[in-house]
Design a protein around this motif. Sequence first.
Motif, short mmCIF file in Angstrom:
data_model
loop_
_atom_site.label_atom_id
_atom_site.label_comp_id
_atom_site.label_asym_id
_atom_site.label_seq_id
_atom_site.Cartn_x
_atom_site.Cartn_y
_atom_site.Cartn_z
N GLY A 109 0.72 -1.16 0.08
CA GLY A 109 -0.10 -0.07 0.19
C GLY A 109 0.88 1.26 0.02
O GLY A 109 2.09 1.05 0.13
N ASN A 110 0.26 2.55 -0.26
CA ASN A 110 1.05 3.66 -0.17
C ASN A 110 0.28 4.90 0.50
O ASN A 110 0.82 6.00 0.35
N GLU A 111 -0.77 4.51 1.36
CA GLU A 111 -1.49 5.54 1.96
C GLU A 111 -1.76 5.58 3.39
O GLU A 111 -2.01 4.46 3.84
N VAL A 112 -1.45 6.62 4.10
CA VAL A 112 -1.64 6.52 5.48
C VAL A 112 -3.01 6.72 5.82
O VAL A 112 -3.75 7.66 5.50
N VAL A 113 -3.60 5.98 6.73
CA VAL A 113 -4.95 5.95 7.02
C VAL A 113 -5.14 6.26 8.54
O VAL A 113 -4.81 5.58 9.57
N VAL A 114 -6.11 7.47 8.75
CA VAL A 114 -6.53 7.77 10.04
C VAL A 114 -8.08 8.16 9.77
O VAL A 114 -8.40 8.69 8.75
N VAL A 115 -8.94 7.54 10.87
CA VAL A 115 -10.41 7.66 10.58
C VAL A 115 -11.22 7.92 11.63
O VAL A 115 -10.73 7.51 12.86
N PHE A 171 -14.59 5.91 19.09
CA PHE A 171 -13.60 5.75 20.01
C PHE A 171 -12.47 6.73 19.91
O PHE A 171 -11.37 6.70 20.49
N GLY A 172 -12.48 7.67 19.12
CA GLY A 172 -11.46 8.92 18.86
C GLY A 172 -11.04 8.40 17.34
O GLY A 172 -11.50 7.50 16.83
N LYS A 173 -10.00 9.04 16.93
CA LYS A 173 -9.32 8.99 15.72
C LYS A 173 -8.48 7.69 15.69
O LYS A 173 -7.61 7.57 16.54
N ILE A 174 -8.80 6.82 14.61
CA ILE A 174 -8.18 5.53 14.80
C ILE A 174 -7.01 5.41 13.69
O ILE A 174 -7.44 5.96 12.44
N GLY A 175 -5.79 5.20 13.76
CA GLY A 175 -4.85 4.92 12.76
C GLY A 175 -4.40 3.49 12.70
O GLY A 175 -4.44 2.85 13.67
N LEU A 224 -5.87 6.60 18.72
CA LEU A 224 -5.49 5.16 19.06
C LEU A 224 -4.84 4.53 18.00
O LEU A 224 -5.39 4.98 16.83
N ILE A 225 -3.99 3.54 17.86
CA ILE A 225 -3.29 3.20 16.84
C ILE A 225 -3.28 1.35 16.78
O ILE A 225 -3.08 0.97 18.15
N LEU A 226 -3.94 0.92 15.72
CA LEU A 226 -4.19 -0.47 15.68
C LEU A 226 -2.74 -1.23 15.05
O LEU A 226 -2.32 -0.66 14.04
N VAL A 227 -2.43 -2.10 15.74
CA VAL A 227 -0.85 -3.00 14.99
C VAL A 227 -1.56 -4.49 14.95
O VAL A 227 -0.83 -5.21 15.71
N PRO A 228 -2.11 -4.75 14.16
CA PRO A 228 -2.55 -6.44 14.01
C PRO A 228 -1.46 -6.99 13.59
O PRO A 228 -0.70 -6.37 12.61
N SER A 229 -0.91 -8.26 14.18
CA SER A 229 0.27 -8.68 13.85
C SER A 229 0.43 -10.01 14.01
O SER A 229 -0.45 -10.80 14.57
N TYR A 270 -2.96 5.62 22.47
CA TYR A 270 -3.27 4.41 22.71
C TYR A 270 -2.94 3.35 21.78
O TYR A 270 -3.15 3.47 20.47
N VAL A 271 -2.08 2.25 21.98
CA VAL A 271 -1.89 1.29 20.97
C VAL A 271 -2.45 -0.25 21.31
O VAL A 271 -2.39 -0.53 22.42
#
Length: 276
Positions: free
Chosen positions: A140-146, A150-154, A177-182, A207-208
């Motif tokens: 991908g090539n796009e930074v996504v924040v929505v 719950f607040g703005k999610i990255g 809050l930032i999500l890091v599925p791994s 938050y992570v």
Amino acid sequence: MANTFSPNVVALQMCSSTNPLQNLIWLGEQLINLPAVRPLLVCLPESFLVFSKDSHASYLVGQKSTDYQQQLSALCRKFDIWLAAGTLPISKENGKYLAASLLFNSCGKVVAQYNKIHLFDVNVADKTQSYHESAATEAGNEVVVVDSPFGKIGLSVCYDLRFSGLYTSMQHLGAELILVPSAFTIVTGAAHWHVLLKARAIETQSYVIAAAQVGQHENGRETFGHSIIISPWGETLAELPTGTGFISHDLDLNRLNKIRRDMPILSQQRFREHLL
């Protein structure tokens, strides 16, 4: 106006198989036992839908991505949840697939899609030894924040964690809050998982939430686990080291805003022109 309430967030830890239907059935069973509070954000790990033995198998699953998305949408409506659907393959006509992280709202609508930017092309001292994700995955090539309740999610995925510029870019886009599925390997997880996640939380004052794969998989991979929720101050709020299941925590955006007011690192950043 700043968000002032404290909704709940859940991270599900999985040991996904090579069978998408089996993984979806397991997911549905877990959703029955989740906290009753609403709104509720449920976060899934990378490759939650299928942990394939080879890239061709993932590509075939990705060809049916629309069908699987419809099933996930139905789960969101049934359980009245927001769902951060780790990653699932979405096949392209060029023979590659996207490692797509989809965010569904409680009506079952996809409100954001992040395609994994940094692909795992590395050598690791484990049973697999060599990983070459870019051979079959299109970056991908796009930074996504929505925006969300719950607040703005990255959104980010696994190997992205090693590239701090992505997270600073999300911070500048307002992420709270930032999500890091791994699906971290045992070797890299033991060495770097906790320190990298805490660094991303501290430097972005966010938050992570990192939902992880765990254990020995049918495809021969072994993953690290340790799903975790980390505060904007770098504290571990909840963690599941081993086994499948879930962790949860109430997010406190008032505390996040206070941390940012007391230490205004965003406004003090002197290298903005170098960010994405």
